[in-house]
Structures are given as C-alpha cells and as structure tokens.
Enzyme design. Sequence first.
Site, PDB file in Angstrom:
ATOM      1  N   GLY A  29       0.676  -2.265   3.964  1.00 40.58           N
ATOM      2  CA  GLY A  29      -0.219  -3.225   3.297  1.00 40.58           C
ATOM      3  C   GLY A  29      -1.132  -3.803   4.612  1.00 40.58           C
ATOM      4  O   GLY A  29      -1.185  -4.931   4.969  1.00 40.58           O
ATOM      5  N   SER A  31      -4.058  -3.475   5.786  1.00 40.02           N
ATOM      6  CA  SER A  31      -5.576  -3.322   5.943  1.00 40.02           C
ATOM      7  C   SER A  31      -6.054  -4.770   6.185  1.00 40.02           C
ATOM      8  O   SER A  31      -7.281  -5.054   6.750  1.00 40.02           O
ATOM      9  CB  SER A  31      -6.252  -3.008   4.883  1.00 40.02           C
ATOM     10  OG  SER A  31      -5.827  -3.990   3.740  1.00 40.02           O
ATOM     11  N   ARG A  32      -5.191  -5.668   6.028  1.00 38.18           N
ATOM     12  CA  ARG A  32      -5.656  -7.160   6.404  1.00 38.18           C
ATOM     13  C   ARG A  32      -4.376  -8.012   6.362  1.00 38.18           C
ATOM     14  O   ARG A  32      -3.110  -7.801   5.994  1.00 38.18           O
ATOM     15  CB  ARG A  32      -6.635  -7.652   5.186  1.00 38.18           C
ATOM     16  CG  ARG A  32      -6.292  -7.419   3.854  1.00 38.18           C
ATOM     17  CD  ARG A  32      -7.199  -7.764   2.904  1.00 38.18           C
ATOM     18  NE  ARG A  32      -6.461  -8.015   1.504  1.00 38.18           N
ATOM     19  CZ  ARG A  32      -6.429  -7.287   0.385  1.00 38.18           C
ATOM     20  NH1 ARG A  32      -7.441  -6.026   0.534  1.00 38.18           N
ATOM     21  NH2 ARG A  32      -5.732  -7.365  -0.714  1.00 38.18           N
ATOM     22  N   THR A  54      -4.152   0.941   0.721  1.00 40.49           N
ATOM     23  CA  THR A  54      -4.329   1.667  -0.669  1.00 40.49           C
ATOM     24  C   THR A  54      -5.240   2.922  -0.238  1.00 40.49           C
ATOM     25  O   THR A  54      -5.173   4.038  -0.768  1.00 40.49           O
ATOM     26  CB  THR A  54      -5.067   0.764  -1.794  1.00 40.49           C
ATOM     27  OG1 THR A  54      -4.277  -0.553  -1.949  1.00 40.49           O
ATOM     28  CG2 THR A  54      -5.027   1.406  -3.090  1.00 40.49           C
ATOM     29  N   ASP A  80      -1.033   4.886  -2.759  1.00 40.34           N
ATOM     30  CA  ASP A  80      -0.452   3.811  -3.583  1.00 40.34           C
ATOM     31  C   ASP A  80       0.901   3.730  -3.475  1.00 40.34           C
ATOM     32  O   ASP A  80       1.879   4.663  -3.788  1.00 40.34           O
ATOM     33  CB  ASP A  80      -0.648   4.192  -5.050  1.00 40.34           C
ATOM     34  CG  ASP A  80      -0.373   3.125  -5.944  1.00 40.34           C
ATOM     35  OD1 ASP A  80       0.444   2.222  -5.645  1.00 40.34           O
ATOM     36  OD2 ASP A  80      -0.609   3.206  -7.106  1.00 40.34           O
ATOM     37  N   TYR A 171       5.950 -11.503 -10.277  1.00 38.65           N
ATOM     38  CA  TYR A 171       5.791 -11.596  -8.754  1.00 38.65           C
ATOM     39  C   TYR A 171       7.216 -12.182  -8.182  1.00 38.65           C
ATOM     40  O   TYR A 171       8.018 -11.548  -7.200  1.00 38.65           O
ATOM     41  CB  TYR A 171       4.672 -12.579  -8.135  1.00 38.65           C
ATOM     42  CG  TYR A 171       4.777 -12.565  -6.677  1.00 38.65           C
ATOM     43  CD1 TYR A 171       4.074 -11.573  -6.071  1.00 38.65           C
ATOM     44  CD2 TYR A 171       4.997 -13.816  -6.279  1.00 38.65           C
ATOM     45  CE1 TYR A 171       3.721 -11.505  -4.656  1.00 38.65           C
ATOM     46  CE2 TYR A 171       4.705 -13.936  -4.675  1.00 38.65           C
ATOM     47  CZ  TYR A 171       4.176 -12.794  -3.833  1.00 38.65           C
ATOM     48  OH  TYR A 171       3.937 -12.999  -2.680  1.00 38.65           O
ATOM     49  N   ALA A 172       7.797 -13.262  -8.707  1.00 36.44           N
ATOM     50  CA  ALA A 172       8.852 -13.912  -8.344  1.00 36.44           C
ATOM     51  C   ALA A 172      10.058 -12.880  -8.520  1.00 36.44           C
ATOM     52  O   ALA A 172      11.023 -12.739  -7.607  1.00 36.44           O
ATOM     53  CB  ALA A 172       9.481 -15.150  -9.010  1.00 36.44           C
ATOM     54  N   ALA A 173      10.175 -12.162  -9.688  1.00 34.02           N
ATOM     55  CA  ALA A 173      11.331 -11.073  -9.900  1.00 34.02           C
ATOM     56  C   ALA A 173      10.948 -10.017  -8.853  1.00 34.02           C
ATOM     57  O   ALA A 173      12.056  -9.650  -8.280  1.00 34.02           O
ATOM     58  CB  ALA A 173      11.146 -10.574 -11.335  1.00 34.02           C
ATOM     59  N   LYS A 175      10.158 -10.016  -5.928  1.00 34.40           N
ATOM     60  CA  LYS A 175      10.213 -10.742  -4.618  1.00 34.40           C
ATOM     61  C   LYS A 175      11.894 -11.161  -4.553  1.00 34.40           C
ATOM     62  O   LYS A 175      12.551 -10.792  -3.311  1.00 34.40           O
ATOM     63  CB  LYS A 175       9.677 -11.862  -4.195  1.00 34.40           C
ATOM     64  CG  LYS A 175       7.786 -11.590  -4.015  1.00 34.40           C
ATOM     65  CD  LYS A 175       7.597 -10.595  -2.889  1.00 34.40           C
ATOM     66  CE  LYS A 175       6.266 -10.242  -2.635  1.00 34.40           C
ATOM     67  NZ  LYS A 175       6.319  -9.302  -1.596  1.00 34.40           N
ATOM     68  N   ILE A 204       0.777 -18.866   3.288  1.00 34.15           N
ATOM     69  CA  ILE A 204       0.374 -18.153   4.486  1.00 34.15           C
ATOM     70  C   ILE A 204      -1.298 -18.231   4.143  1.00 34.15           C
ATOM     71  O   ILE A 204      -1.575 -17.516   3.143  1.00 34.15           O
ATOM     72  CB  ILE A 204       0.951 -17.045   4.665  1.00 34.15           C
ATOM     73  CG1 ILE A 204       2.467 -17.105   4.913  1.00 34.15           C
ATOM     74  CG2 ILE A 204       0.218 -16.400   6.180  1.00 34.15           C
ATOM     75  CD1 ILE A 204       2.802 -18.045   5.945  1.00 34.15           C
TER      76      ILE A 204
HETATM   77  P1  NAD Z   1      -3.295  -9.175   0.916  1.00 31.31           P
HETATM   78  O1  NAD Z   1      -3.618  -9.354  -0.242  1.00 31.31           O
HETATM   79  O2  NAD Z   1      -4.217  -9.850   1.914  1.00 31.31           O
HETATM   80  O3  NAD Z   1      -2.921  -7.825   1.541  1.00 31.31           O
HETATM   81  C1  NAD Z   1      -2.111  -7.046   0.789  1.00 31.31           C
HETATM   82  C2  NAD Z   1      -2.060  -5.649   1.437  1.00 31.31           C
HETATM   83  O4  NAD Z   1      -1.271  -4.819   0.357  1.00 31.31           O
HETATM   84  C3  NAD Z   1      -3.314  -4.924   1.524  1.00 31.31           C
HETATM   85  O5  NAD Z   1      -3.279  -4.207   2.645  1.00 31.31           O
HETATM   86  C4  NAD Z   1      -3.351  -3.911   0.150  1.00 31.31           C
HETATM   87  O6  NAD Z   1      -4.220  -2.831   0.645  1.00 31.31           O
HETATM   88  C5  NAD Z   1      -1.965  -3.499   0.294  1.00 31.31           C
HETATM   89  N1  NAD Z   1      -1.549  -3.154  -1.152  1.00 31.31           N
HETATM   90  C6  NAD Z   1      -1.761  -3.619  -2.250  1.00 31.31           C
HETATM   91  N2  NAD Z   1      -1.417  -2.981  -3.198  1.00 31.31           N
HETATM   92  C7  NAD Z   1      -1.123  -1.758  -2.862  1.00 31.31           C
HETATM   93  C8  NAD Z   1      -0.731  -0.431  -3.198  1.00 31.31           C
HETATM   94  N3  NAD Z   1      -0.343  -0.394  -4.462  1.00 31.31           N
HETATM   95  N4  NAD Z   1      -0.620   0.404  -2.497  1.00 31.31           N
HETATM   96  C9  NAD Z   1      -0.779   0.362  -1.117  1.00 31.31           C
HETATM   97  N5  NAD Z   1      -1.242  -0.802  -0.401  1.00 31.31           N
HETATM   98  C10 NAD Z   1      -1.303  -2.063  -1.401  1.00 31.31           C
HETATM   99  O7  NAD Z   1      -1.883 -10.054   1.102  1.00 31.31           O
HETATM  100  P2  NAD Z   1      -1.132 -10.957   2.313  1.00 31.31           P
HETATM  101  O8  NAD Z   1      -1.175 -12.364   1.914  1.00 31.31           O
HETATM  102  O9  NAD Z   1      -1.310 -10.435   3.523  1.00 31.31           O
HETATM  103  O10 NAD Z   1       0.353 -10.669   2.010  1.00 31.31           O
HETATM  104  C11 NAD Z   1       1.173  -9.535   2.366  1.00 31.31           C
HETATM  105  C12 NAD Z   1       2.603  -9.562   1.714  1.00 31.31           C
HETATM  106  O11 NAD Z   1       3.190 -10.854   2.293  1.00 31.31           O
HETATM  107  C13 NAD Z   1       2.639  -9.314   0.454  1.00 31.31           C
HETATM  108  O12 NAD Z   1       3.795  -8.488  -0.005  1.00 31.31           O
HETATM  109  C14 NAD Z   1       2.738 -10.723  -0.096  1.00 31.31           C
HETATM  110  O13 NAD Z   1       3.380 -10.811  -1.383  1.00 31.31           O
HETATM  111  C15 NAD Z   1       3.807 -11.247   0.879  1.00 31.31           C
HETATM  112  N6  NAD Z   1       3.564 -13.121   1.031  1.00 31.31           N
HETATM  113  C16 NAD Z   1       2.328 -13.470   1.020  1.00 31.31           C
HETATM  114  C17 NAD Z   1       2.104 -14.932   1.069  1.00 31.31           C
HETATM  115  C18 NAD Z   1       0.903 -15.799   1.495  1.00 31.31           C
HETATM  116  O14 NAD Z   1       1.013 -16.791   1.301  1.00 31.31           O
HETATM  117  N7  NAD Z   1      -0.152 -14.881   1.619  1.00 31.31           N
HETATM  118  C19 NAD Z   1       3.303 -15.804   0.944  1.00 31.31           C
HETATM  119  C20 NAD Z   1       4.645 -14.941   0.825  1.00 31.31           C
HETATM  120  C21 NAD Z   1       4.507 -13.592   0.591  1.00 31.31           C
END
Ligand code: NAD
Length: 263
Positions: A29, A31-32, A54, A80, A171-173, A175, A204
């Site tokens: 994950g 990419s961003r 992805t 994936d 999602y909660a399950a 995590k 975040i």
């Molecule tokens: P985001 O949506 O900005 O980025 C998600 C990343 O996961 C992307 O790079 C995407 O390409 C990748 N991804 C998604 N599905 C995929 C797949 N099937 N195969 C490969 N890559 C895949 O998300 P974020 O906010 O940067 O969150 C990153 C992590 O932190 C996640 O696990 C999210 O659940 C967790 N998180 C985020 C927050 C928040 O507030 N942003 C809070 C708690 C936990």
Amino acid sequence: MSTPPVLNSASASSSGERFLEGKVALVTGASRGIGRAIAERLALRGAKLACVATHAKNCAETVDRCRALGAPAAQALGVDVSSTQAVAELVEQVQKELGEPYVLVNNAGLTRDQLLLRMSEEDFDRVIAVNLKGAWNFTRAAARSLMKGRGRIVNISSVVGLMGNAGQSNYAASKAGLLGLTRSVAKELASRGVCVNAIAPGFIQTDMTAKLGEAAAQELASSIPLKRIGTPEEIALAVDYLVGPGGAYVTGQTLVVDGGLCL
Ligand code: NAD
C-alpha cells in the site's frame, strides 16, 4: 484545528542514523498516504525499498521520492495482496532482485463501509481478503527471509479494531484480526529473533479519510483529546521506532497512535 509538527529529511537525519543501510524493506500500500510516508521514512534510514500497490505504476512517484531521500534502491511492484499465489511470486522476485526482506510492513487496506443489514457478503469478504488475508499472505511468503535476518514485521491495524465502529463491521473485524495475527506470529517467530508488532492509527489525513468531507473532519478533530487529525508521517515515525534499535525488545504489541482518541 492546531497545526501538526512538520517533519522533513533534515529533522530525520539529525535525529538518527541509517540503521537500515542496505537492508530490504517491503511496504504494501505504498502508492500514497500512510504507506508512502512509511516507505520514505525507511528510505531515510538507508533501506532498499520494495514498494507494493495494486498497480506498479501507482508507486512510481513513491519510488522516485525514496531514491531522492537516499534509498540505495527502490522498486515499484504491483499485486492484489489478497492473491496468495501472486504474493508468493512477488516476494520471490524481491528476493532475487533486491535481496531478502528484513522489514515487512503490511499496510495495504481498504474500506467498504455499510450498516450490517445492508452490507453485502461480497463487501465483507473483500475487506477481510485484502486487509487480513493480504497481511497473512505476505507474512507467510516473507517469513523465511525474515527469520534468516532476525527481521521485523509491522502490521497497520486501526483503533477501529480495538473499539469497533458502526458501519464498519467488515473493516473492524479485519483490523481486530490483524491484532490476533500479530500476536500469534510474534509467538511463532520469537525464537528466530523476529519482532512482530501492530500499529493502531486513529484518524489520519489521507485519501481514505478525505471521503469524510471538511465539516465531518473538523467535528471529528474536536473530539480527539489532542484536537487534531494525525499525519501519515506520525504513523511512519511509529514504524521507524518499531523497526529501529528501540524496537529490538518489543514484540506482539499494539502501538496506538491516535492523539488520545481511544482514551
Ligand atoms: P489509502 O487508501 O490512502 O491507501 C491504501 C493503499 O493500499 C494504496 O496504496 C492502495 O493501492 C493499497 N491497496 C488497497 N487495496 C489493495 C490490494 N488489493 N492490493 C494491493 N494494494 C492495495 O489508505 P491510508 O489511509 O494510507 O491507509 C493505509 C493503511 O492504514 C490501511 O490499512 C488503513 O486501513 C490503515 N488506517 C488508516 C487510517 C486513516 O485514518 N487513514 C486509520 C487507521 C488505519
């Protein structure tokens, strides 16, 4: 909303050494958002980065930024994470082209929110497959490399995995499942010197939370004891601790980084 601290390469290099020099770090994950911030932080520590999303092309910018920050090598990879076979092949490619992973950060994740009675089976299964099985896929595929190097695994969970959240039963399950995975793998790999921990971020500022809209974000921030939403860099700094010298005697733990939200 108060302003978050500003982190840059100068503050990082003055506060620490390149303790990952030449070691391979695999970040999913990447990419961003949080994943990109983690990859950049590990680049500052001298790691060779395998940046997974992805589609490989989505990691091109992260890879450029990692190189600019001093990563000796950085590679963009697409998979994936829910596909066990494809993940095994990707990890083999990383082993051949970059070397054996020393750090694995399972960060890829998605949401498909809906109230229980309206949630489809497909949306439940997809979120579990990506967020939970994806981490298991990478952990299993990279375990031998991590054991050889007495490496580190960090799973990015969420406060929602601790507290639950209406509209996020899938999602909660997923995590909460990651926390069980973390503790079990920590016990299995401890004798091989591998430390396995989870981080539970609160809210975040990323694309995932941008969906909320400005008004909802403001309201949320005011309910957080530290009165602001966190930054991806603040999660990356928690990873930095767990994969660095400070994390050498820490395993099976969940580090909550949420501005006091769970208190
Ligand atoms: P985001 O949506 O900005 O980025 C998600 C990343 O996961 C992307 O790079 C995407 O390409 C990748 N991804 C998604 N599905 C995929 C797949 N099937 N195969 C490969 N890559 C895949 O998300 P974020 O906010 O940067 O969150 C990153 C992590 O932190 C996640 O696990 C999210 O659940 C967790 N998180 C985020 C927050 C928040 O507030 N942003 C809070 C708690 C936990």
